[in-house]
Motif scaffolding. Structure first.
Motif, PDB file in Angstrom:
ATOM      1  N   VAL A  86     -11.039   0.840   8.969  1.00  0.00           N
ATOM      2  CA  VAL A  86     -10.700   2.099   8.890  1.00  0.00           C
ATOM      3  C   VAL A  86     -11.163   2.345  10.122  1.00  0.00           C
ATOM      4  O   VAL A  86     -11.028   2.041  11.210  1.00  0.00           O
ATOM      5  CB  VAL A  86     -12.563   2.325   8.115  1.00  0.00           C
ATOM      6  CG1 VAL A  86     -12.409   2.361   6.602  1.00  0.00           C
ATOM      7  CG2 VAL A  86     -13.121   1.135   8.938  1.00  0.00           C
ATOM      8  N   CYS A  87     -10.039   3.676  10.229  1.00  0.00           N
ATOM      9  CA  CYS A  87     -10.937   4.211  11.812  1.00  0.00           C
ATOM     10  C   CYS A  87     -11.868   5.085  11.925  1.00  0.00           C
ATOM     11  O   CYS A  87     -12.623   5.664  10.883  1.00  0.00           O
ATOM     12  CB  CYS A  87      -9.789   5.535  11.486  1.00  0.00           C
ATOM     13  SG  CYS A  87      -9.283   6.453  12.948  1.00  0.00           S
ATOM     14  N   ASN A  88     -12.693   5.318  12.684  1.00  0.00           N
ATOM     15  CA  ASN A  88     -13.045   5.738  12.768  1.00  0.00           C
ATOM     16  C   ASN A  88     -13.785   7.470  13.545  1.00  0.00           C
ATOM     17  O   ASN A  88     -14.870   7.677  13.287  1.00  0.00           O
ATOM     18  CB  ASN A  88     -14.124   5.309  14.461  1.00  0.00           C
ATOM     19  CG  ASN A  88     -14.952   3.764  14.090  1.00  0.00           C
ATOM     20  OD1 ASN A  88     -15.188   3.274  12.861  1.00  0.00           O
ATOM     21  ND2 ASN A  88     -15.113   3.057  15.064  1.00  0.00           N
ATOM     22  N   ILE A  89     -12.132   7.447  13.452  1.00  0.00           N
ATOM     23  CA  ILE A  89     -12.134   9.555  13.743  1.00  0.00           C
ATOM     24  C   ILE A  89     -11.356  10.029  12.911  1.00  0.00           C
ATOM     25  O   ILE A  89     -12.062  10.878  11.700  1.00  0.00           O
ATOM     26  CB  ILE A  89     -10.917   9.245  15.034  1.00  0.00           C
ATOM     27  CG1 ILE A  89     -12.065   8.999  16.678  1.00  0.00           C
ATOM     28  CG2 ILE A  89     -10.321  11.272  15.312  1.00  0.00           C
ATOM     29  CD1 ILE A  89     -10.962   8.906  17.450  1.00  0.00           C
ATOM     30  N   CYS A  90     -10.858   9.347  11.837  1.00  0.00           N
ATOM     31  CA  CYS A  90      -9.395   9.895  10.787  1.00  0.00           C
ATOM     32  C   CYS A  90     -10.104   8.889   9.676  1.00  0.00           C
ATOM     33  O   CYS A  90     -10.946   8.504   9.273  1.00  0.00           O
ATOM     34  CB  CYS A  90      -8.033   9.526  11.130  1.00  0.00           C
ATOM     35  SG  CYS A  90      -8.030  10.453  12.479  1.00  0.00           S
ATOM     36  N   PRO A  91     -10.033   9.857   8.741  1.00  0.00           N
ATOM     37  CA  PRO A  91     -10.324   9.772   6.926  1.00  0.00           C
ATOM     38  C   PRO A  91      -9.711   8.457   6.395  1.00  0.00           C
ATOM     39  O   PRO A  91      -9.004   8.561   4.799  1.00  0.00           O
ATOM     40  CB  PRO A  91     -10.668  10.603   6.408  1.00  0.00           C
ATOM     41  CG  PRO A  91      -9.711  11.306   6.330  1.00  0.00           C
ATOM     42  CD  PRO A  91      -9.922  11.161   8.102  1.00  0.00           C
ATOM     43  N   VAL A  92      -9.057   7.439   7.779  1.00  0.00           N
ATOM     44  CA  VAL A  92      -7.896   6.255   6.904  1.00  0.00           C
ATOM     45  C   VAL A  92      -8.829   4.809   6.937  1.00  0.00           C
ATOM     46  O   VAL A  92      -9.194   4.701   7.283  1.00  0.00           O
ATOM     47  CB  VAL A  92      -7.361   6.164   7.906  1.00  0.00           C
ATOM     48  CG1 VAL A  92      -5.669   5.185   7.716  1.00  0.00           C
ATOM     49  CG2 VAL A  92      -5.818   8.120   8.333  1.00  0.00           C
ATOM     50  N   PHE A  93      -8.407   4.479   5.421  1.00  0.00           N
ATOM     51  CA  PHE A  93      -8.441   3.505   5.368  1.00  0.00           C
ATOM     52  C   PHE A  93      -7.677   2.497   4.803  1.00  0.00           C
ATOM     53  O   PHE A  93      -6.614   2.912   3.719  1.00  0.00           O
ATOM     54  CB  PHE A  93     -10.058   3.431   4.880  1.00  0.00           C
ATOM     55  CG  PHE A  93      -9.905   3.934   3.622  1.00  0.00           C
ATOM     56  CD1 PHE A  93      -9.732   2.812   2.200  1.00  0.00           C
ATOM     57  CD2 PHE A  93     -10.353   4.929   2.865  1.00  0.00           C
ATOM     58  CE1 PHE A  93      -9.367   3.677   1.093  1.00  0.00           C
ATOM     59  CE2 PHE A  93     -10.544   5.981   1.784  1.00  0.00           C
ATOM     60  CZ  PHE A  93      -9.478   4.702   0.271  1.00  0.00           C
ATOM     61  N   GLN A  94      -7.356   1.282   4.549  1.00  0.00           N
ATOM     62  CA  GLN A  94      -6.638   0.362   4.356  1.00  0.00           C
ATOM     63  C   GLN A  94      -7.201  -0.616   3.443  1.00  0.00           C
ATOM     64  O   GLN A  94      -8.435  -1.496   4.106  1.00  0.00           O
ATOM     65  CB  GLN A  94      -6.148  -0.370   5.335  1.00  0.00           C
ATOM     66  CG  GLN A  94      -4.841   0.799   5.781  1.00  0.00           C
ATOM     67  CD  GLN A  94      -3.799   0.769   6.877  1.00  0.00           C
ATOM     68  OE1 GLN A  94      -4.119  -0.854   6.761  1.00  0.00           O
ATOM     69  NE2 GLN A  94      -3.095   1.317   6.996  1.00  0.00           N
ATOM     70  N   ASN A  95      -7.092  -1.405   2.475  1.00  0.00           N
ATOM     71  CA  ASN A  95      -7.597  -2.463   1.992  1.00  0.00           C
ATOM     72  C   ASN A  95      -6.928  -3.770   2.458  1.00  0.00           C
ATOM     73  O   ASN A  95      -6.066  -3.267   2.161  1.00  0.00           O
ATOM     74  CB  ASN A  95      -8.219  -1.900   0.650  1.00  0.00           C
ATOM     75  CG  ASN A  95      -8.212  -1.813  -0.371  1.00  0.00           C
ATOM     76  OD1 ASN A  95     -10.037  -1.161   0.402  1.00  0.00           O
ATOM     77  ND2 ASN A  95      -8.751  -0.487  -1.277  1.00  0.00           N
ATOM     78  N   ILE A  96      -8.225  -4.219   2.617  1.00  0.00           N
ATOM     79  CA  ILE A  96      -6.869  -5.678   2.753  1.00  0.00           C
ATOM     80  C   ILE A  96      -6.814  -6.398   1.788  1.00  0.00           C
ATOM     81  O   ILE A  96      -7.730  -7.258   0.759  1.00  0.00           O
ATOM     82  CB  ILE A  96      -8.349  -6.192   3.983  1.00  0.00           C
ATOM     83  CG1 ILE A  96      -8.092  -5.569   4.964  1.00  0.00           C
ATOM     84  CG2 ILE A  96      -7.579  -8.162   4.341  1.00  0.00           C
ATOM     85  CD1 ILE A  96      -9.585  -6.552   6.177  1.00  0.00           C
ATOM     86  N   THR A  97      -5.606  -7.038   1.657  1.00  0.00           N
ATOM     87  CA  THR A  97      -5.537  -7.440   0.574  1.00  0.00           C
ATOM     88  C   THR A  97      -4.958  -9.135   0.785  1.00  0.00           C
ATOM     89  O   THR A  97      -4.990  -9.879  -0.915  1.00  0.00           O
ATOM     90  CB  THR A  97      -4.272  -7.268  -0.460  1.00  0.00           C
ATOM     91  OG1 THR A  97      -3.004  -7.073   0.105  1.00  0.00           O
ATOM     92  CG2 THR A  97      -4.195  -5.763  -1.100  1.00  0.00           C
ATOM     93  N   LYS A  98      -4.539  -9.483   1.818  1.00  0.00           N
ATOM     94  CA  LYS A  98      -4.162 -10.926   2.050  1.00  0.00           C
ATOM     95  C   LYS A  98      -4.849 -11.138   3.614  1.00  0.00           C
ATOM     96  O   LYS A  98      -5.565 -10.029   4.587  1.00  0.00           O
ATOM     97  CB  LYS A  98      -3.249 -11.292   1.971  1.00  0.00           C
ATOM     98  CG  LYS A  98      -1.599 -10.503   2.822  1.00  0.00           C
ATOM     99  CD  LYS A  98      -0.605 -10.596   2.593  1.00  0.00           C
ATOM    100  CE  LYS A  98       0.605  -9.446   3.484  1.00  0.00           C
ATOM    101  NZ  LYS A  98       1.587 -10.311   3.242  1.00  0.00           N
ATOM    102  N   THR A  99      -4.890 -12.533   3.748  1.00  0.00           N
ATOM    103  CA  THR A  99      -5.559 -13.396   5.011  1.00  0.00           C
ATOM    104  C   THR A  99      -4.097 -13.000   5.780  1.00  0.00           C
ATOM    105  O   THR A  99      -3.164 -14.143   5.589  1.00  0.00           O
ATOM    106  CB  THR A  99      -5.975 -14.446   5.068  1.00  0.00           C
ATOM    107  OG1 THR A  99      -7.534 -14.515   4.527  1.00  0.00           O
ATOM    108  CG2 THR A  99      -6.595 -14.732   6.158  1.00  0.00           C
ATOM    109  N   VAL A 100      -3.724 -13.078   7.079  1.00  0.00           N
ATOM    110  CA  VAL A 100      -2.564 -13.275   8.030  1.00  0.00           C
ATOM    111  C   VAL A 100      -3.730 -13.963   9.647  1.00  0.00           C
ATOM    112  O   VAL A 100      -3.822 -13.384   9.807  1.00  0.00           O
ATOM    113  CB  VAL A 100      -2.346 -12.041   8.223  1.00  0.00           C
ATOM    114  CG1 VAL A 100      -1.085 -12.369   9.285  1.00  0.00           C
ATOM    115  CG2 VAL A 100      -1.766 -11.402   7.309  1.00  0.00           C
TER     116      VAL A 100
END
Length: 109
Positions: free
Chosen positions: A25-39
């Protein structure tokens, strides 16, 4: 790879989202991405040899010798040089090389 926000360019942080999913997640914008795999990746760096740090064989050409016992072959003479490898308020480090050409062991004091 370090993920950055596509809108503002800030670093994305890992947080627990809805239903226990882990998200970036971004602390400023409403952007988030789900983590789907471990890299993950690891990089192992090769440590430099002491001769590379001291300047190679050329650095030992015009140095003085002193009477000190080699810890490897017990020869009683060694070449030495002093270098400032830490900050200026720390003492200089003395490097030795055995005068016995079959040994040529390097150590520091």
């Amino acid at each position: 790879m370090i993920p950055f926000c596509s809108l503002c360019g800030n670093l994305l942080f890992v947080q627990e989202g809805l239903h226990g999913r882990i998200q970036l997640v971004c602390n400023i914008c409403p952007v988030f991405q789900n983590i789907t795999k471990t890299v993950s990746s690891r990089t192992y760096y090769k440590l430099k040899e002491i001769d590379d740090v001291l300047g190679g064989e050329e650095a030992w050409k015009n140095v003085d010798s002193t009477e000190i016992t080699c810890p490897k072959c017990s020869h009683n003479k060694a070449y030495f040089m002093q270098l400032q490898i830490r900050s200026a308020d720390e003492p200089m480090t003395t490097f030795y090389r055995c005068c016995n050409h079959q040994c040529s062991y390097n150590w520091r004091d």
